[in-house]
Design an enzyme around this catalytic site. Sequence first.
Site, PDB file in Angstrom:
ATOM      1  N   VAL A   1       0.953   8.175  -9.172  1.00 35.37           N
ATOM      2  CA  VAL A   1       0.005   7.641  -8.504  1.00 35.37           C
ATOM      3  C   VAL A   1      -0.979   8.289  -7.623  1.00 35.37           C
ATOM      4  CG1 VAL A   1      -0.129   5.763  -6.403  1.00 35.37           C
ATOM      5  CG2 VAL A   1       1.900   5.879  -8.164  1.00 35.37           C
ATOM      6  N   CYS A   2      -0.678   9.325  -6.823  1.00 38.33           N
ATOM      7  CA  CYS A   2      -1.378  10.134  -6.344  1.00 38.33           C
ATOM      8  C   CYS A   2      -2.496  11.009  -7.093  1.00 38.33           C
ATOM      9  CB  CYS A   2      -0.814  11.211  -5.579  1.00 38.33           C
ATOM     10  SG  CYS A   2       0.422  10.840  -4.148  1.00 38.33           S
ATOM     11  N   THR A   3      -2.160  11.241  -8.269  1.00 41.18           N
ATOM     12  CA  THR A   3      -3.172  11.658  -9.246  1.00 41.18           C
ATOM     13  C   THR A   3      -4.131  10.512  -9.540  1.00 41.18           C
ATOM     14  OG1 THR A   3      -1.376  12.997 -10.329  1.00 41.18           O
ATOM     15  CG2 THR A   3      -3.464  12.535 -11.664  1.00 41.18           C
TER      16      THR A   3
ATOM     17  N   GLU B   1      -5.033   8.388  -7.371  1.00 38.60           N
ATOM     18  CA  GLU B   1      -5.884   7.871  -6.299  1.00 38.60           C
ATOM     19  C   GLU B   1      -6.837   9.105  -5.983  1.00 38.60           C
ATOM     20  OE1 GLU B   1      -3.285   5.564  -2.987  1.00 38.60           O
ATOM     21  OE2 GLU B   1      -2.939   7.729  -3.077  1.00 38.60           O
ATOM     22  N   LEU B   2      -6.524  10.303  -6.154  1.00 44.69           N
ATOM     23  CA  LEU B   2      -7.582  11.326  -5.794  1.00 44.69           C
ATOM     24  C   LEU B   2      -8.571  11.356  -6.933  1.00 44.69           C
ATOM     25  CD1 LEU B   2      -5.242  14.507  -4.716  1.00 44.69           C
ATOM     26  CD2 LEU B   2      -6.484  12.685  -3.357  1.00 44.69           C
TER      27      LEU B   2
END
Length: 211
Positions: free
Chosen positions: A44-46, A48-49
Amino acid sequence: MSLRLGDVAPDFTAQSTEGTINFHEFLGDSWGVLFSHPADYTPVCTTELGAVAKLREEFSKRNVKVIALSVDGLESHKGWIGDINETQNTTVNFPIIADEDKKVSALYDMIHPNANESFTVRSVFVIGPDKKIKLTITYPASTGRNFDELLRVIDSLQLTANYSVATPANWKEGEEVVVAPAIKTEDIPARFPKGHRVIKPYLRMTPQPNK
Ligand code: BEZ
């Protein structure tokens, strides 16, 4: 103690993927977005960034500097940025703080032990040019944030910082706004010459004044 709207965003010095950063110096006279990520190399972070990197123009149009944080180290961040660029088809164009000692996470109360003892939740802080906190949002690790919504609230924050208006439910840039309750109805024509509608004595609408 948790941070509240109107508090001065705590200053800090930290290592980041763009070198050592002093937060207040980094912000300068700009608006700022500080947002945390549970961990590097997570799906998910990937996304988002990558999503934020693609919005670079939108943030700079609004004079907003963006900075991310994750509790992993610099080498890990650098490797992960390669993956983000590759998989999200973009180039990460903002610093990511390496908060290995969790100093900044603690300062901003980004670790919520009842959710997870070691990783940060998905916090967002929007900071004004006066270094005060204008907005906070907290999402759990399992839910990726909506960055179009973040731009929308920044538009509202910047508009309402400059005019005596508020923005109604689901408002978007360019739509009608609410005249602030502090303005007397008889004073509206002089303050808002584009016109207004009185729906109720407490509910007065006017075209967005800076459009
Ligand atoms: C993610 O970024 O994909 C993630 C991180 C921590 C927990 C769950 C998902």
